[in-house]
Design a protein around this motif. Structure first.
Motif, PDB file in Angstrom:
ATOM      1  N   SER A   1       0.845  -1.187   0.000  1.00 38.64           N
ATOM      2  CA  SER A   1       0.000   0.000   0.000  1.00 38.64           C
ATOM      3  C   SER A   1       0.882   1.239   0.000  1.00 38.64           C
ATOM      4  O   SER A   1       2.061   1.193   0.382  1.00 38.64           O
ATOM      5  CB  SER A   1      -0.920   0.014   1.223  1.00 38.64           C
TER       6      SER A   1
ATOM      7  N   LEU B   1      -2.757  -0.030  -8.007  1.00 36.52           N
ATOM      8  CA  LEU B   1      -4.042  -0.176  -7.329  1.00 36.52           C
ATOM      9  C   LEU B   1      -4.675   1.203  -7.255  1.00 36.52           C
ATOM     10  O   LEU B   1      -4.213   2.072  -6.513  1.00 36.52           O
ATOM     11  CB  LEU B   1      -3.837  -0.760  -5.924  1.00 36.52           C
TER      12      LEU B   1
ATOM     13  N   ALA C   1      -8.203   3.345  -6.725  1.00 35.09           N
ATOM     14  CA  ALA C   1      -9.575   3.342  -6.219  1.00 35.09           C
ATOM     15  C   ALA C   1     -10.052   4.782  -6.130  1.00 35.09           C
ATOM     16  O   ALA C   1      -9.369   5.630  -5.542  1.00 35.09           O
ATOM     17  CB  ALA C   1      -9.652   2.663  -4.850  1.00 35.09           C
ATOM     18  N   SER C   2     -11.204   5.042  -6.727  1.00 36.89           N
ATOM     19  CA  SER C   2     -11.781   6.395  -6.745  1.00 36.89           C
ATOM     20  C   SER C   2     -10.813   7.418  -7.322  1.00 36.89           C
ATOM     21  O   SER C   2     -10.693   8.542  -6.840  1.00 36.89           O
ATOM     22  CB  SER C   2     -12.205   6.809  -5.321  1.00 36.89           C
TER      23      SER C   2
ATOM     24  N   GLY D   1      -7.583  -4.303 -10.486  1.00 40.37           N
ATOM     25  CA  GLY D   1      -8.757  -3.494 -10.151  1.00 40.37           C
ATOM     26  C   GLY D   1      -9.553  -4.084  -9.011  1.00 40.37           C
ATOM     27  O   GLY D   1     -10.019  -3.355  -8.119  1.00 40.37           O
TER      28      GLY D   1
ATOM     29  N   ALA E   1      -7.657  -3.509  -5.790  1.00 39.17           N
ATOM     30  CA  ALA E   1      -7.698  -2.100  -5.389  1.00 39.17           C
ATOM     31  C   ALA E   1      -9.002  -1.778  -4.674  1.00 39.17           C
ATOM     32  O   ALA E   1      -8.998  -1.125  -3.614  1.00 39.17           O
ATOM     33  CB  ALA E   1      -7.528  -1.214  -6.617  1.00 39.17           C
ATOM     34  N   GLN E   2     -10.130  -2.214  -5.238  1.00 40.58           N
ATOM     35  CA  GLN E   2     -11.414  -1.934  -4.600  1.00 40.58           C
ATOM     36  C   GLN E   2     -11.511  -2.618  -3.243  1.00 40.58           C
ATOM     37  O   GLN E   2     -11.998  -2.030  -2.265  1.00 40.58           O
ATOM     38  CB  GLN E   2     -12.551  -2.394  -5.515  1.00 40.58           C
ATOM     39  N   SER E   3     -11.058  -3.854  -3.170  1.00 41.44           N
ATOM     40  CA  SER E   3     -11.116  -4.565  -1.896  1.00 41.44           C
ATOM     41  C   SER E   3     -10.193  -3.936  -0.863  1.00 41.44           C
ATOM     42  O   SER E   3     -10.555  -3.807   0.315  1.00 41.44           O
ATOM     43  CB  SER E   3     -10.741  -6.036  -2.116  1.00 41.44           C
TER      44      SER E   3
ATOM     45  N   ALA F   1      -9.199  -0.772  -0.736  1.00 41.42           N
ATOM     46  CA  ALA F   1      -9.763   0.513  -0.300  1.00 41.42           C
ATOM     47  C   ALA F   1     -10.865   0.303   0.720  1.00 41.42           C
ATOM     48  O   ALA F   1     -10.933   1.014   1.733  1.00 41.42           O
ATOM     49  CB  ALA F   1     -10.292   1.280  -1.513  1.00 41.42           C
ATOM     50  N   ARG F   2     -11.715  -0.687   0.482  1.00 40.65           N
ATOM     51  CA  ARG F   2     -12.790  -0.973   1.432  1.00 40.65           C
ATOM     52  C   ARG F   2     -12.225  -1.476   2.755  1.00 40.65           C
ATOM     53  O   ARG F   2     -12.694  -1.092   3.835  1.00 40.65           O
ATOM     54  CB  ARG F   2     -13.730  -2.009   0.831  1.00 40.65           C
TER      55      ARG F   2
END
Length: 741
Positions: free
Chosen positions: A232, A308, A310-311, A341, A344-346, A348-349
């Motif tokens: 990260s 990664l 996200a947004s 992708g 990255a979403q996982s 970020a969550r």
């Protein structure tokens, strides 16, 4: 195997002198048990004369040779195959070893193709028609080849099937294309299934650690990597979250390090696009500065750096590496980009979840006591379980408050709601209630003041609460309940039962609510258990059932102290909370507080009783008389009970009535010692009442009808000694009584 549609032969022709069509084909089938289509021996190899009527025309031979087409001729009745040299080459036949029979030919075909070919040839013979097929043959060396053929059945003068003639040509290239297409289709299906499984696994990952574990365990289809790494990006620094295929020493220099602008990972993050490196030479050429820092022992030869995003914001990078040079095709790059992708979403969550959880946990830690004070004569144990869902923070709390005179106050409460607002109110209420208790106010006054405090906050929230003041010297409990659950007492024999406590409205509902005190006693080894409703309430279970189950968990045998390194009270707390931990969908948090009264040291009660009496709190005077009686009985001076109770009541009442401050009551028992250190058998009780008034008591002589003025006369008449002593502020009145043991 893929086969062509079975062609329909033309209508059978029947010459005028022909016999029935149904007899000729059947006789042919009996003479030819195996019906092939291609393994043939050339006529020239057998020294047979070349056929003239059915031979390949001279004008067709160049076209067949140019296209690699061979011809065959099968004598159906004699079951003999003949063919030209191209047919033998296409079929991989050795004319010297092949016996030219249909059975031998079928034995060379792929097991899946032989039955299909047999059916088609049989139908062509029966219908005097034509047929074609695509089949696979196994060459003597074990190689797999594919062949296409097309043939026609010829009849004799009587209309019976006599021969089959036709062409064969090599279809091995088509076989490879089909195999490759099948492999690609299977790989695409596997990749599609992988993406679905990866999306499912990553969607179930809750924390950052879960995301790292799922990513590093992913089995990439078609391109198994030799190394996976997830990092990260925090304030320009890389934090290694998980890795597989790398040793800890190899990734440690990159952990918490600044992102190098010359590194391919930096380019991937900066451009929001993957970076693929197919070989070590390409790495050295494209990123010479980053390559110089790579260890010579690094076994990797190709890399894929996946940003990664996200947004619209880069939050990290994935590394997929291989030990061999690998030029990833378009499908493989698309697969890795899609995986990046999803990760990255996982991630970020998960980062948001971890941040919320850390905020909630930190806030809860601040709101709840950091430690529980250790108080001689009692043992305590506490537990707090966050709710199974949501923000995992709420309004439940517990507290253990040391009180004047060595006593202890127990608090358990629950503010309405399950959010940060409820937790904030809980923190304010806990501090206020603790302050009221530490000042020495009696339980009823502590609860009333806390209720008024919550009402004054004007938050539209209320709170349930139970406050219990425990006399550590004698095991006496004074409990007050505000809309909360009754306490449960576990007896020394392991049984447990709730203790009914007079209840009042929850805190904050009515600021003028007055609460009643319930008094009960404990024997040494008995335990008071207080909890919030999250422990007894659950979806699909009513409160009575849950409370009964809670009482069942409290009772029962516990290991002796000699049998376990842990205190039995801690084991009891674990057992109680374990039943609640089984409910993964628990919607409320839980607070649990246990206090075991161990009894006085050496089996003898402490020789001192100290209590604060609130101004105008006449009920407290009654409680004090009861405590004094219990104390004197435990101290073994029962003969002093009546006199001491009367005189103490007079001094306390005098201090309350004639001053505007609280009073402090202290009773001590002294045992006189002889010169050799032994006890003489005489005991002396000294009772003191302190107040902050400078007004000294005046002895009066009341008349017969007077309703007051006899207190000091009683003290003077019944006490062995009494007096008044000045203090820095206020005064101290005392009396003494003597007793013979």
């Amino acid at each position: 195997m893929a086969t062509e549609p079975e062609p329909q032969g033309p209508a059978r022709r029947t010459p005028p002198a022909q016999t029935s069509r149904s007899t000729a084909p059947s006789s042919v089938l009996r003479t030819a048990p195996g019906l092939p289509a291609g393994r043939i021996a050339p006529a020239a190899a057998r020294g047979l004369p070349t056929r003239t009527g059915d031979s390949t025309p001279d004008w067709l031979e160049p076209a067949m040779a140019a296209n690699g087409i061979g011809s065959f001729d099968w004598d159906i009745r004699r079951d003999v195959l003949e063919g030209d040299h191209r047919a033998c080459a296409i079929l991989g036949l050795d004319p010297k070893r092949f016996d030219r029979s249909s059975a031998a030919f079928l034995a060379l075909l792929h097991p899946e193709d032989a039955p299909v070919l047999r059916r088609r040839v049989e139908r062509a013979i029966a219908e005097l028609g034509q047929c074609g097929a695509y089949y696979r043959t196994v060459f003597p060396g074990g190689g797999m080849h594919a062949v296409r053929f097309r043939g026609r059945v010829l009849a004799d003068a009587f209309g019976r099937p006599s021969r089959m003639v036709g062409f064969v040509w090599d279809a091995t290239v088509e076989l490879h294309k089909r195999e490759r297409a099948g492999e690609l289709a299977a790989l695409r299906e596997e990749r599609s299934r992988f993406i679905k499984e990866a999306a499912r696994a990553l969607s179930e990952a809750v924390t950052v650690r879960d995301v790292a574990r799922v990513f590093t365990e992913l089995p990439l289809p078609g391109l198994p990597p030799d190394g996976l790494l997830l990092a990260s990006l925090e304030a320009g620094r890389l934090q290694i979250l998980g890795a597989t295929g790398y040793t800890p020493d190899s990734v440690r220099p990159y952990d918490r390090s600044l992102l190098d602008l010359t590194h391919p990972a930096s380019e991937a993050i900066r451009n929001r696009a993957p970076v693929f490196i197919a070989s070590r030479d390409e790495y050295r050429e494209r990123y010479p500065e980053a390559w110089a820092r790579i260890s010579p022992d690094n076994p990797r030869s190709s890399w894929a750096f996946l940003p990664l995003v996200a947004s619209g914001r880069a939050i990290g990078v994935c590394l997929v590496s291989f030990d061999d040079d690998r030029e990833l095709d378009a499908d493989e790059r698309t697969l890795l980009s899609t995986l990046g992708g999803l990760v990255a979403q996982s991630l970020a969550r998960a980062r948001l979840h971890d941040a919320e959880h850390e905020l909630a946990a930190g806030l809860q830690r601040v709101m709840l006591p950091r430690t529980v004070p250790s108080i001689s004569g009692v043992t305590t144990a506490v537990r707090y379980l966050a709710a199974g869902s949501g923000l995992q923070i709420g309004g439940d709390w517990y507290d253990v408050v040391p009180l004047p005179g060595g006593h202890v106050g127990l608090v358990i409460g629950d503010v309405q709601g399950h959010d940060v607002h409820a937790a904030g109110i809980m923190g304010q209420l806990r501090i206020a209630l603790r302050a009221y208790a530490a000042e020495g106010h009696p339980p009823a006054a502590v609860m009333a003041r806390a209720s008024r405090f919550l009402a004054d906050l004007d938050t539209d929230h209320f709170a349930t609460c139970t406050y219990a003041e425990v006399n550590v010297d004698y095991g006496v409990v004074y409990a007050v309940r505000a809309g909360h659950l009754d306490p449960v007492v576990r007896r020394a024999d392991g049984s447990a039962s709730p203790v009914p406590v007079a209840g009042g409205l929850p805190l904050g509902v009515d600021p003028d609510e007055e609460y009643r005190v319930t008094r009960f006693s404990l024997d040494p080894g008995e335990t008071v258990v207080l909890c919030t409703d999250g422990l007894v309430e659950a979806r699909g279970m009513d409160l009575d059932t849950g409370f009964a189950r809670f009482c069942a968990a409290v009772c029962g045998d516990l290991p002796a102290r000699s049998e376990s390194p842990y205190d039995p009270l801690e084991l009891l707390a674990d057992r109680i909370t374990s039943q609640a931990a089984d409910f993964t969908e628990r919607e409320d948090d839980i607070a649990l507080l246990l206090l075991r009264w161990d009894g006085p040291a050496g089996g003898l009660a402490a020789q001192q009783l100290r209590r604060r009496i609130g101004q105008a709190d006449l009920a407290r005077i009654s409680e004090l008389r009861g405590e004094l009686r219990d104390a004197l009985r435990r101290w073994g001076v029962v003969e002093l009970v009546d006199t001491a109770e009367l005189l103490a009541s007079e001094l306390v009442t005098n201090a309350i009535r004639h001053t505007d401050r609280d009073a402090m009551f202290t009773a001590r028992l002294y045992r006189e010692a002889s010169r050799d250190g032994g006890a003489t058998g005489r005991a002396r009780l000294r009772v003191e009442v302190e107040d902050e008034s400078d007004l000294w008591p005046t002895r009066r002589t009341p008349g017969e009808q007077a309703s007051s003025g006899r207190g000091l006369m009683l003290v003077e008449a019944l006490a062995d000694g009494w007096g008044v002593e000045p203090r820095g502020t206020g005064k101290r009145m005392w009396f003494e009584l003597s007793a013979e043991n």
